[in-house]
Design an enzyme around this catalytic site. Sequence first.
Site, PDB file in Angstrom:
ATOM      1  N   ASP A 154      34.089  35.338  38.339  1.00  0.00           N
ATOM      2  CA  ASP A 154      35.325  34.710  38.256  1.00  0.00           C
ATOM      3  C   ASP A 154      35.456  34.052  39.880  1.00  0.00           C
ATOM      4  O   ASP A 154      34.312  33.791  40.372  1.00  0.00           O
ATOM      5  CB  ASP A 154      36.136  36.042  37.977  1.00  0.00           C
ATOM      6  N   HIS A 185      42.799  35.151  39.618  1.00  0.00           N
ATOM      7  CA  HIS A 185      43.082  35.691  38.818  1.00  0.00           C
ATOM      8  C   HIS A 185      41.618  36.472  38.883  1.00  0.00           C
ATOM      9  O   HIS A 185      41.272  37.852  37.939  1.00  0.00           O
ATOM     10  CB  HIS A 185      42.110  34.349  38.511  1.00  0.00           C
ATOM     11  N   SER A 342      41.779  36.322  28.694  1.00  0.00           N
ATOM     12  CA  SER A 342      41.042  37.164  30.313  1.00  0.00           C
ATOM     13  C   SER A 342      41.569  38.480  30.690  1.00  0.00           C
ATOM     14  O   SER A 342      40.254  39.711  31.088  1.00  0.00           O
ATOM     15  CB  SER A 342      41.731  36.664  31.949  1.00  0.00           C
TER      16      SER A 342
END
Length: 398
Positions: A154, A185, A342
């Site tokens: 990520d 994130h 996610s």
Amino acid sequence: MRSLFTLLGAFAVGVHGIASIVGLDGAKVVADSYIVVLKKSVDQIRLNSHLTWVEGKRGVNKTSTFDLGDGVKGYTAQGSKAVVAELAKSEEIAYIEADQILALPEQPRTPRRLTARVVQTNAPWNLARISHRQPGSTDYVYSQISGTYVYVLDTGVRVSHHNFEGRATNGFSAVGGSFTDVNGHGTHIAGIAASQTYGVARTAGIVSVKIVGDDGSTTTSAVIAGINWAVRDVQAKSRVGKATALLAVGGGFSAALNSAVAAGSSAGLFFAVAAGGSNTNVSNSSPASEPSACTVGATTVNDARASSSNYGPLVDIWAPGQSIISLWNTLDTATNTLSGTSMAAAHIAGLGAYFLALEGPRGAVALCERLRQVATPNVLTGIPAGSPNLLAYNLSGL
């Protein structure tokens, strides 16, 4: 394990043996950047000869190579369409795919029962939900079992965050030398998978594989480079059957990316993949459409499909994805609340590592099937016809 190479017969080789160049009409093509996938029959001697030939061609820049096992090997090349068309004449090439921009599905906003069970009272709703067959509990019930790992592919991870307790490390960056998670994130989903307060697998190690830039976008070639590194690291450190991978990026269909995930799965690394947040069927997106991945859709606190979550027969399982609190990248004590597939995929990456510790090693596809087997069936609403109605469950016995 089914590789997409078996599905490419219609376009892998073009007229008169010239390899096809696919994906040129995609909406987010990277200019003059291509992923060259070689034929499975190419051995090391032919590979070396081919790479030497490529390096001698004017106008071609070979930037990286990959070899994921199961015959999936190739390289990234940069050059004009005319130059790449000349490359396509090589007998060693199966097909060439235009590189494309991928993105995170959402951007950050400012049967065996467990033994020695641990109960976290007043837990986040999502954790309580996956440890109970029925909704309404505020307890997360789990077992402290160690020895597994989650590879987070990520934006990077703030490995110094106190809630990781020193279990998080930097592994590889495909988007420059920095491992820093500027976006947030990656830290957030890593926290869902394996942080102490907000995570599913409370003792799993976390390995950060940075494949997404600070703006939340990346390329197919960068994702494949990250997958290649993670697979090799798992093998080199004898973590096959002890590790899962979390892959939350997505974009248009990519045979090369799907094949990379398939090869990684075949090599023993389980991939929890976000279904995506476009409220559409996952069949036209990658890597969510790869059958060997464990593709995850998102649910709400009311046990409904999140309205933005993608769906379809290629979705394997559902997990909480609405208003999920987890770690954040700004401070070693920071938290944030996000929503999306996610976050749902992060639950399954953590749950996969948890099951590997609880029940022992399994192959990637077998592990996904085990999670489906024990999932809570038919409690979700708003699930389109053809999609499975299976909500993730951690075998707490409650």
